[in-house]
Design an enzyme around this catalytic site. Structure first.
Site, PDB file in Angstrom:
ATOM      1  CG  LEU A 153     -45.468  13.739  58.386  1.00 36.48           C
ATOM      2  CD1 LEU A 153     -46.411  15.002  58.459  1.00 36.48           C
ATOM      3  CD2 LEU A 153     -46.335  12.499  57.801  1.00 36.48           C
ATOM      4  N   GLY A 154     -41.721  14.593  60.246  1.00 36.21           N
ATOM      5  CA  GLY A 154     -41.092  14.044  61.373  1.00 36.21           C
ATOM      6  C   GLY A 154     -41.963  14.463  62.886  1.00 36.21           C
ATOM      7  CB  ILE A 156     -41.889  19.937  63.827  1.00 36.39           C
ATOM      8  CG1 ILE A 156     -41.069  20.081  65.314  1.00 36.39           C
ATOM      9  CG2 ILE A 156     -42.942  21.433  64.004  1.00 36.39           C
ATOM     10  CD1 ILE A 156     -39.994  21.026  64.946  1.00 36.39           C
ATOM     11  NE  ARG A 176     -33.724  11.491  54.524  1.00 37.46           N
ATOM     12  CZ  ARG A 176     -32.792  11.583  55.478  1.00 37.46           C
ATOM     13  NH1 ARG A 176     -31.811  11.724  54.814  1.00 37.46           N
ATOM     14  NH2 ARG A 176     -33.161  11.564  56.680  1.00 37.46           N
ATOM     15  CB  THR A 177     -38.263   6.343  55.413  1.00 40.34           C
ATOM     16  OG1 THR A 177     -36.928   6.795  55.337  1.00 40.34           O
ATOM     17  CG2 THR A 177     -38.564   4.919  55.264  1.00 40.34           C
ATOM     18  NE  ARG A 233     -31.536  25.368  61.422  1.00 42.65           N
ATOM     19  CZ  ARG A 233     -32.414  25.168  62.530  1.00 42.65           C
ATOM     20  NH1 ARG A 233     -33.912  25.820  62.333  1.00 42.65           N
ATOM     21  NH2 ARG A 233     -32.143  24.718  63.535  1.00 42.65           N
ATOM     22  CD  GLU A 262     -32.535  32.470  60.531  1.00 38.43           C
ATOM     23  OE1 GLU A 262     -32.229  32.425  61.789  1.00 38.43           O
ATOM     24  OE2 GLU A 262     -33.409  31.635  60.051  1.00 38.43           O
ATOM     25  CG  HIS A 280     -35.229  31.095  64.068  1.00 39.04           C
ATOM     26  ND1 HIS A 280     -34.020  30.606  63.062  1.00 39.04           N
ATOM     27  CD2 HIS A 280     -35.790  30.139  64.451  1.00 39.04           C
ATOM     28  CE1 HIS A 280     -33.947  29.245  63.495  1.00 39.04           C
ATOM     29  NE2 HIS A 280     -34.812  28.890  63.981  1.00 39.04           N
TER      30      HIS A 280
HETATM   31  P1  NAP Z   1     -37.418  15.391  62.917  1.00 41.05           P
HETATM   32  O1  NAP Z   1     -38.358  14.714  63.868  1.00 41.05           O
HETATM   33  O2  NAP Z   1     -36.175  14.519  62.787  1.00 41.05           O
HETATM   34  O3  NAP Z   1     -37.964  15.272  61.416  1.00 41.05           O
HETATM   35  C1  NAP Z   1     -37.411  15.676  60.188  1.00 41.05           C
HETATM   36  C2  NAP Z   1     -38.136  14.961  59.159  1.00 41.05           C
HETATM   37  O4  NAP Z   1     -37.771  15.535  57.806  1.00 41.05           O
HETATM   38  C3  NAP Z   1     -38.346  13.390  59.155  1.00 41.05           C
HETATM   39  O5  NAP Z   1     -39.799  13.245  58.787  1.00 41.05           O
HETATM   40  C4  NAP Z   1     -37.521  13.044  58.100  1.00 41.05           C
HETATM   41  O6  NAP Z   1     -37.902  11.900  57.325  1.00 41.05           O
HETATM   42  C5  NAP Z   1     -37.495  14.297  57.120  1.00 41.05           C
HETATM   43  N1  NAP Z   1     -36.285  14.469  56.279  1.00 41.05           N
HETATM   44  C6  NAP Z   1     -34.955  14.514  56.869  1.00 41.05           C
HETATM   45  N2  NAP Z   1     -34.036  14.700  55.619  1.00 41.05           N
HETATM   46  C7  NAP Z   1     -34.682  14.572  54.571  1.00 41.05           C
HETATM   47  C8  NAP Z   1     -34.541  14.999  53.413  1.00 41.05           C
HETATM   48  N3  NAP Z   1     -33.099  14.844  53.040  1.00 41.05           N
HETATM   49  N4  NAP Z   1     -35.538  14.930  52.246  1.00 41.05           N
HETATM   50  C9  NAP Z   1     -36.738  14.723  52.827  1.00 41.05           C
HETATM   51  N5  NAP Z   1     -37.046  14.489  54.034  1.00 41.05           N
HETATM   52  C10 NAP Z   1     -36.081  14.681  55.050  1.00 41.05           C
HETATM   53  O7  NAP Z   1     -37.225  16.763  63.490  1.00 41.05           O
HETATM   54  P2  NAP Z   1     -38.005  17.822  63.880  1.00 41.05           P
HETATM   55  O8  NAP Z   1     -37.876  17.832  65.306  1.00 41.05           O
HETATM   56  O9  NAP Z   1     -39.609  17.429  63.195  1.00 41.05           O
HETATM   57  O10 NAP Z   1     -37.420  19.185  63.419  1.00 41.05           O
HETATM   58  C11 NAP Z   1     -37.393  19.354  61.839  1.00 41.05           C
HETATM   59  C12 NAP Z   1     -36.416  20.627  61.690  1.00 41.05           C
HETATM   60  O11 NAP Z   1     -37.103  21.693  62.010  1.00 41.05           O
HETATM   61  C13 NAP Z   1     -35.367  20.811  62.429  1.00 41.05           C
HETATM   62  O12 NAP Z   1     -34.233  20.043  61.950  1.00 41.05           O
HETATM   63  C14 NAP Z   1     -35.160  22.336  62.524  1.00 41.05           C
HETATM   64  O13 NAP Z   1     -34.336  22.543  61.306  1.00 41.05           O
HETATM   65  C15 NAP Z   1     -36.317  22.805  62.321  1.00 41.05           C
HETATM   66  N6  NAP Z   1     -36.842  23.543  63.125  1.00 41.05           N
HETATM   67  C16 NAP Z   1     -37.067  24.861  63.381  1.00 41.05           C
HETATM   68  C17 NAP Z   1     -37.533  25.760  64.145  1.00 41.05           C
HETATM   69  C18 NAP Z   1     -37.933  27.085  64.243  1.00 41.05           C
HETATM   70  O14 NAP Z   1     -37.832  27.740  64.992  1.00 41.05           O
HETATM   71  N7  NAP Z   1     -38.477  27.575  63.127  1.00 41.05           N
HETATM   72  C19 NAP Z   1     -37.821  24.902  65.468  1.00 41.05           C
HETATM   73  C20 NAP Z   1     -37.423  23.624  65.595  1.00 41.05           C
HETATM   74  C21 NAP Z   1     -36.950  23.141  64.494  1.00 41.05           C
HETATM   75  P3  NAP Z   1     -36.924  10.821  56.577  1.00 41.05           P
HETATM   76  O15 NAP Z   1     -35.763  10.535  57.482  1.00 41.05           O
HETATM   77  O16 NAP Z   1     -37.806   9.736  56.219  1.00 41.05           O
HETATM   78  O17 NAP Z   1     -36.527  11.677  55.363  1.00 41.05           O
HETATM   79  C1  8YV Z   2     -34.466  27.744  67.842  1.00 39.05           C
HETATM   80  C2  8YV Z   2     -34.530  26.036  66.216  1.00 39.05           C
HETATM   81  O1  8YV Z   2     -34.648  28.936  67.673  1.00 39.05           O
HETATM   82  O2  8YV Z   2     -34.647  23.918  67.421  1.00 39.05           O
HETATM   83  C3  8YV Z   2     -34.333  24.443  66.529  1.00 39.05           C
HETATM   84  O3  8YV Z   2     -33.619  23.634  65.736  1.00 39.05           O
HETATM   85  O4  8YV Z   2     -34.565  26.523  65.241  1.00 39.05           O
HETATM   86  C4  8YV Z   2     -35.053  26.900  67.229  1.00 39.05           C
HETATM   87  O5  8YV Z   2     -35.815  26.224  68.193  1.00 39.05           O
HETATM   88  C5  8YV Z   2     -32.784  27.726  67.639  1.00 39.05           C
HETATM   89  O6  8YV Z   2     -31.960  26.610  67.375  1.00 39.05           O
HETATM   90  C6  8YV Z   2     -32.081  28.619  68.631  1.00 39.05           C
HETATM   91  O7  8YV Z   2     -30.820  28.773  68.490  1.00 39.05           O
END
Ligand code: NAP
Ligand code: 8YV
Length: 314
Positions: A153-154, A156, A176-177, A233, A262, A280
């Site tokens: 729950l970060g 996004i 985690r927190t 991921r 991927e 993706h």
């Molecule tokens: P963020 O704000 O850093 O949030 C990450 C969340 O995950 C936090 O709530 C964190 O809380 C939790 N977390 C981290 N490590 C953990 C663990 N080991 N166990 C349980 N919870 C954990 O990041 P965000 O911006 O929301 O993005 C999250 C991820 O989405 C990115 O890192 C990326 O991999 C993915 N993403 C995918 C796309 C796509 O195109 N599909 C696009 C953007 C991002 P705690 O620190 O309290 O654990």
């Molecule tokens: C992108 C993502 O598609 O921001 C991320 O973590 O997974 C996506 O927004 C990717 O990083 C593009 O390389």
């Protein structure tokens, strides 16, 4: 004074390349006929890098060839493609692109959730294949009355939760927190969260700490009506266990935006009727990718102008 030299290992948006060309001496590694010889000759002068997942893993091996490297600006909020510990050990700053893609990825997540539960792509195929005159499309499962667990729950995850509130479903989470100020129920691990929910949305970072966090046990806890949505991921989900669970009916359906290898997607997933597959697409609109690109450029410019990046990680 000469412009700082920046290495771009793999192609990025033309707007990013143009902006970096204007301000820096940009080296396009993918255009080099002999990248190894290029790094041998030019590596010692490189001070910055514009990175993306297209470049593959970036770590000690490459850093050792770039002894003057100061900063790696990643195109993406997730940075599991970069060995941050190896960068830190060499005093290299890593930056990412938080904030600018949050709402876009959350929109996509809700779209994928609805597409998966209400079988929208299957309905589209049904119409295109001319099957409607033969009889109605089968009734689908529903989002009504569901409890949705958000794994991570970060930024996004919270934007996804805000949208889900409008859909009138119950929300729970694991990270985690725990955050006591958040009204949703907290669960201390993925298994108990899955057991308490019938939709699980994975949106944690990738990397060793979350590898296969969604495994056979979590899928079994989610249950036969359960729906898994993975926008985090590919590494977060044990793809083999997911395929087995979908084939056996241990869970009901899955919507996947990300995959373990991927752009390869296992044929077994493609063959399953109860899966929605996306390449993706989370942040993949022109609007949002342009904003991510600007932040990559802003990070490099800020670093070389002021010695401080805009959005450093860690
Ligand atoms: P963020 O704000 O850093 O949030 C990450 C969340 O995950 C936090 O709530 C964190 O809380 C939790 N977390 C981290 N490590 C953990 C663990 N080991 N166990 C349980 N919870 C954990 O990041 P965000 O911006 O929301 O993005 C999250 C991820 O989405 C990115 O890192 C990326 O991999 C993915 N993403 C995918 C796309 C796509 O195109 N599909 C696009 C953007 C991002 P705690 O620190 O309290 O654990
Ligand atoms: C992108 C993502 O598609 O921001 C991320 O973590 O997974 C996506 O927004 C990717 O990083 C593009 O390389």
């Amino acid at each position: 004074m000469t412009n700082p030299a920046i290495l771009m290992p793999a192609p990025m948006l033309p707007s990013v390349i143009d902006a970096l060309d204007r301000r820096f001496t940009l080296h396009r590694l993918w255009e080099q006929s002999d990248p190894d010889a290029f790094l041998q000759a030019h590596g010692p002068a490189i001070r910055g890098m514009a990175a993306s997942t297209l470049a593959g893993p970036i770590g000690a091996e490459l850093f050792d060839r770039l002894p003057a490297l100061e900063v790696v600006a990643n195109f993406g909020v997730g940075y599991d493609n970069i060995d941050v510990a190896a960068a830190k050990a060499r005093g290299i700053t890593v930056t990412n692109t938080p904030g600018v893609l949050v709402e876009e990825v959350a929109d996509l997540t809700l779209g994928l959730l609805l597409a998966t539960i209400r079988r929208l792509p299957q309905g589209d195929r049904f119409v295109r294949e001319g099957r409607w005159p033969e009889g109605p499309f089968p009734l689908s499962p529903t989002l009504r009355g569901r409890r949705v667990g958000i794994l991570g729950l970060g930024d996004i995850g919270k934007a996804v939760a805000r949208r889900l509130e409008g859909f009138g479903v119950e929300i729970a989470y694991h990270k985690r927190t725990p955050q006591p100020e958040i009204a949703y129920d907290y669960y201390p691990d993925a298994v108990v969260l899955a057991a308490a929910c019938d939709v699980l949305i994975a949106i944690v970072p990738g990397g060793a700490a979350t590898r296969h966090m969604v495994n056979a046990e979590v899928l079994s806890a989610l249950g036969p009506d359960g729906v898994l949505i993975n926008v985090a991921r590919g590494s977060v989900v044990d793809e083999g266990a997911l395929i087995a669970a979908l084939q056996a009916g241990t869970i009901g359906a899955a919507g996947l935006d990300v995959f373990e290898h991927e752009p390869e997607v296992p044929q077994a997933l493609i063959d399953l009727p109860n899966v929605v597959l996306l390449p993706h697409l989370g942040s993949a609109s022109t609007h949002t990718r342009d904003a991510m690109g600007r932040l990559v450029v802003d990070n490099l410019v800020a670093w070389f102008d002021t010695g401080k990046a805009v959005t450093p990680v860690g």
